[in-house]
Design a protein around this motif. Structure first.
Motif, PDB file in Angstrom:
ATOM      1  N   GLN A   9       0.850  -1.180   0.000  1.00 58.98           N
ATOM      2  CA  GLN A   9       0.000   0.000   0.000  1.00 58.98           C
ATOM      3  C   GLN A   9       0.892   1.238   0.000  1.00 58.98           C
ATOM      4  N   ALA A  10       0.880   1.949  -1.125  1.00 60.19           N
ATOM      5  CA  ALA A  10       1.801   3.068  -1.315  1.00 60.19           C
ATOM      6  C   ALA A  10       1.324   4.313  -0.581  1.00 60.19           C
ATOM      7  N   ASP A  11       2.316   5.119  -0.165  1.00 60.47           N
ATOM      8  CA  ASP A  11       2.041   6.440   0.381  1.00 60.47           C
ATOM      9  C   ASP A  11       2.868   7.461  -0.397  1.00 60.47           C
ATOM     10  N   ASP A  12       4.170   7.618  -0.038  1.00 62.60           N
ATOM     11  CA  ASP A  12       5.024   8.600  -0.727  1.00 62.60           C
ATOM     12  C   ASP A  12       5.951   7.955  -1.759  1.00 62.60           C
ATOM     13  N   TYR A  13       5.745   6.665  -2.070  1.00 68.50           N
ATOM     14  CA  TYR A  13       6.653   6.014  -3.021  1.00 68.50           C
ATOM     15  C   TYR A  13       5.922   4.922  -3.790  1.00 68.50           C
ATOM     16  N   PHE A  14       6.122   4.888  -5.092  1.00 71.15           N
ATOM     17  CA  PHE A  14       5.591   3.892  -6.010  1.00 71.15           C
ATOM     18  C   PHE A  14       4.064   3.885  -5.986  1.00 71.15           C
ATOM     19  N   VAL A  15       3.434   2.738  -6.294  1.00 73.67           N
ATOM     20  CA  VAL A  15       1.981   2.644  -6.396  1.00 73.67           C
ATOM     21  C   VAL A  15       1.525   1.362  -5.695  1.00 73.67           C
ATOM     22  N   ASP A  16       0.217   1.293  -5.407  1.00 75.45           N
ATOM     23  CA  ASP A  16      -0.339   0.085  -4.808  1.00 75.45           C
ATOM     24  C   ASP A  16      -0.055  -1.121  -5.704  1.00 75.45           C
ATOM     25  N   THR A  17       0.383  -2.228  -5.090  1.00 76.45           N
ATOM     26  CA  THR A  17       0.735  -3.422  -5.847  1.00 76.45           C
ATOM     27  C   THR A  17       0.291  -4.667  -5.086  1.00 76.45           C
TER      28      THR A  17
END
Length: 423
Positions: free
Chosen positions: A404-412
């Motif tokens: 679960q992304a916050d300040d980096y990358f995306v949800d995966t």
């Protein structure tokens, strides 16, 4: 790199002399003896084969389509018996796609899908010659597989269908009392992307120097120097110097306390385009009893003021920092990983109606990721893994990852199922 090579030659010469001197006199027989290299006949060979089917599903927030990869891998090899202290081995590896190839394997151009880095290939995975002719020293040259320590710096990336292997040579030295030394040279890295990919091989000048003590009352002490010059991947070239203490202590009530305390310092090396230095810290502590193990881990891969971060480009990165593989390359702002792990292994000799679950391994992790500098909250991840040995060499495994992304990358999210056979 004359320095490490001269060091290796000196250590091998000293160790071989010391071992040979010890072996020249047998006090029970009262007469000198000579070291005899092993000799059992070249045709007294060892054969193995390993076949694994895998289905991998990936839902990645910045891709319009979800990946569905269905692949099968076979590794088959043979290692000869000893012939006057020498033996040879060779292993082939074959990866095939089964069904639709709705995934980006890094070279098929299907960039609308997330990456699943399993490329169809047929390769020589290993081909080596090994010598036991120097007392207390084992020499190996050729193409070989190396899994060093906990795989944080050097590993075969065995989770992917195509192994990472190395072209070079190594010496394992046990002649010195109380310590085992390893020196390895790597002139080419055969990466998981296969020879079909432009990124499948990295010309390199890598020197691995590793010293491990015998078991002490406090555990095992290890010191290392890894000089990694990657000609085709200059930004990840680095030199790392460090060590760790790893051990286990028995407590009351059948409880064991296990621990690992590690520190390393890394600087730019070779043709790295940016000068930097960064620290690495791993603090791992846990308790185990009757098949249950709970572990708390803090891992820091530091940053030099956001310019560059601590990197381990030859590692088996999948077993670190979450199964979603978001942090295979550490961001320039570094990484702090706070995580808890719970593991349970069912006894192999369990009887009754649950006998089919003997040896079942269950593992769960929860990660909180933050930057090393600039106070960024990268995100969090939950992971689950299970492995069930079946009869006659078969096994099944399943894995789930949710980042679960916050300040980096995306949800995966990833869902993986595998069925294999080993002989």
């Amino acid at each position: 790199m004359a320095g490490p090579c001269v060091l290796l030659a000196s250590v091998v010469a000293f160790g071989a002399t010391a071992f040979a001197q010890e072996a020249t006199y047998n006090p029970q027989q009262g007469a000198p003896t000579r070291y005899q290299p092993p000799h059992e006949g070249f045709l007294n060979a060892r054969f193995w084969t390993d076949t694994r089917y895998r289905y991998e599903y990936v839902d990645q927030g910045n891709k319009p389509k979800n990946a569905r990869a269905s692949t099968i891998r076979n590794k088959t090899g043979i290692e000869s018996g000893f012939f006057h202290g020498f033996r040879a081995g060779v292993e082939g590896e074959f990866v095939l796609e089964l069904g639709p190839n709705d995934f980006n394997n890094t070279i098929n151009g299907r960039t609308q899908y997330p990456v699943v880095a399993d490329v169809e290939s047929a390769e020589v995975d290993q081909a080596y010659l090994e010598s036991y002719n120097i007392p207390g020293v084992v020499l190996l040259g050729g193409r070989y597989l190396e899994n060093l320590d906990n795989l944080r710096y050097v590993g075969s990336v065995a989770w992917r269908q195509n192994d990472q292997t190395f072209d070079g040579a190594k010496a394992t030295i046990t002649a010195l009392p109380g310590v085992e030394l390893l020196y390895a040279y790597i002139g080419n890295v055969n990466r998981i992307f296969s020879d079909r990919s432009p990124a499948g091989n990295i010309n390199s000048n890598v020197h691995l120097i590793h010293a491990e003590s015998d078991e002490l009352s406090i555990g095992k002490l290890t010191a290392y120097t890894y000089l990694t010059d990657l000609y085709d991947l200059d930004p990840l070239s680095n030199a790392s110097f460090g060590g760790f203490l790893k051990g286990k202590q028995g407590l009351t009530g059948g409880i064991d306390y296990h621990y690992r305390f590690e520190y390393a310092h890394q600087i730019s090396y070779g043709d790295a385009p940016v000068d930097y230095d960064a620290d690495y810290v791993r603090v791992e502590q846990g308790l185990s009893k009757a098949g249950f193990t709970g572990t708390l881990v803090y891992e820091l891969l530091g940053s030099d003021n956001g310019v560059a971060a601590f990197q381990t480009p030859l590692a088996t990165g999948h077993v670190f920092n979450g199964f979603a593989d978001v942090f295979l390359v550490i961001p320039p702002t570094g990484l702090q990983d706070f995580y808890a792990q719970a593991k349970y292994k069912v006894p192999t000799n369990i009887g009754g109606p649950f006998s089919y679950f003997g040896g079942l391994l269950l593992l769960a992790q929860y990660h909180e990721f933050r930057s090393a500098v600039q106070n960024l909250d990268y995100g969090s991840e939950f992971d689950f893994y299970s492995y069930l040995p079946l009869r006659d060499g078969f096994y099944a495994q399943a894995k789930y990852a949710n980042y679960q992304a916050d300040d980096y990358f995306v949800d995966t999210q990833k869902v993986i199922f595998g069925l294999g056979y080993q002989y």
